[in-house]
Motif scaffolding. Structure first.
Motif, mmCIF file in Angstrom:
data_model
loop_
_atom_site.group_PDB
_atom_site.id
_atom_site.type_symbol
_atom_site.label_atom_id
_atom_site.label_comp_id
_atom_site.label_asym_id
_atom_site.label_seq_id
_atom_site.Cartn_x
_atom_site.Cartn_y
_atom_site.Cartn_z
ATOM 1 N N GLU A 71 3.411 3.485 32.025
ATOM 2 C CA GLU A 71 4.611 3.954 31.338
ATOM 3 C C GLU A 71 4.690 3.300 29.959
ATOM 4 O O GLU A 71 4.396 2.115 29.799
ATOM 5 C CB GLU A 71 5.838 3.575 32.166
ATOM 6 C CG GLU A 71 7.141 4.064 31.588
ATOM 7 C CD GLU A 71 8.327 3.646 32.435
ATOM 8 O OE1 GLU A 71 9.347 3.282 31.861
ATOM 9 O OE2 GLU A 71 8.212 3.672 33.675
ATOM 10 N N GLN A 73 5.939 1.408 26.859
ATOM 11 C CA GLN A 73 6.926 0.359 26.654
ATOM 12 C C GLN A 73 7.017 0.065 25.163
ATOM 13 O O GLN A 73 6.038 -0.342 24.538
ATOM 14 C CB GLN A 73 6.533 -0.903 27.412
ATOM 15 C CG GLN A 73 6.519 -0.703 28.906
ATOM 16 C CD GLN A 73 6.149 -1.968 29.644
ATOM 17 O OE1 GLN A 73 5.971 -3.022 29.043
ATOM 18 N NE2 GLN A 73 6.041 -1.876 30.950
ATOM 19 N N ARG A 75 9.000 -2.215 23.644
ATOM 20 C CA ARG A 75 9.245 -3.618 23.293
ATOM 21 C C ARG A 75 7.988 -4.346 22.810
ATOM 22 O O ARG A 75 8.015 -4.965 21.742
ATOM 23 C CB ARG A 75 9.865 -4.330 24.496
ATOM 24 C CG ARG A 75 10.136 -5.789 24.274
ATOM 25 C CD ARG A 75 10.806 -6.375 25.491
ATOM 26 N NE ARG A 75 10.491 -7.773 25.625
ATOM 27 C CZ ARG A 75 10.795 -8.502 26.663
ATOM 28 N NH1 ARG A 75 11.430 -7.973 27.683
ATOM 29 N NH2 ARG A 75 10.467 -9.760 26.714
#
Length: 147
Positions: A71, A73, A75
């Motif tokens: 998935e 991400q 950040r």
């Protein structure tokens, strides 16, 4: 997502893309022959190796299948990019030590498994290593401390 479009295939295609960009960047540099190599001989050989590696990775990913894409991400992507910007923005005025410490501090926030008690030790070791390698070893004219 299909079994063919997996992380291994996408990684291989990315390497092929880098090789294609490098090939396009070579332009019309003289290649020469093996006995009389021109300035473009080695770069072109390296580009072909990159393209071959990417092709092998892609084919291997299609044949064997690979791990599903994780998935996305945001950040880590944002914080590692920010750490690079912090380093570039601080190195001239604040020196190597402060730039390395600041960028390392930002970069450690990118991972959820970072041990924040160990971050100061990492900062000190990376700053010391950067000063020893780049300033003392290579003789780069980068300030060590703030001006």
């Amino acid at each position: 997502m299909s079994r063919v479009l997996n992380g291994d295939v996408l990684s291989g295609l990315f390497v092929v893309l880098i090789g294609a960009f490098a090939y396009a960047s070579l332009g019309s540099v003289e290649i020469g022959v093996i006995r009389d190599m021109g300035p473009g001989y080695l770069p072109r050989a390296l580009v072909w190796m990159i393209l071959a590696t990417g092709g092998v990775l892609t084919v291997r990913g299609v044949v064997r299948g690979g791990a599903a894409l994780p998935e996305f991400q945001a950040r880590p992507l944002l914080l590692i990019s920010l750490a690079t910007v912090v380093f570039g923005a601080t190195i001239d005025q604040l020196g190597m030590v402060v730039a390395v410490v600041a960028s390392t501090g930002v970069a450690t926030l990118a991972s959820s498994i970072t041990r924040h008690r160990e971050t100061p030790i990492l900062c000190v070791l990376l700053a010391l290593g950067a000063v020893l390698v780049f300033i003392k070893g290579l003789g780069l004219t980068i300030p060590i401390w703030p001006r």
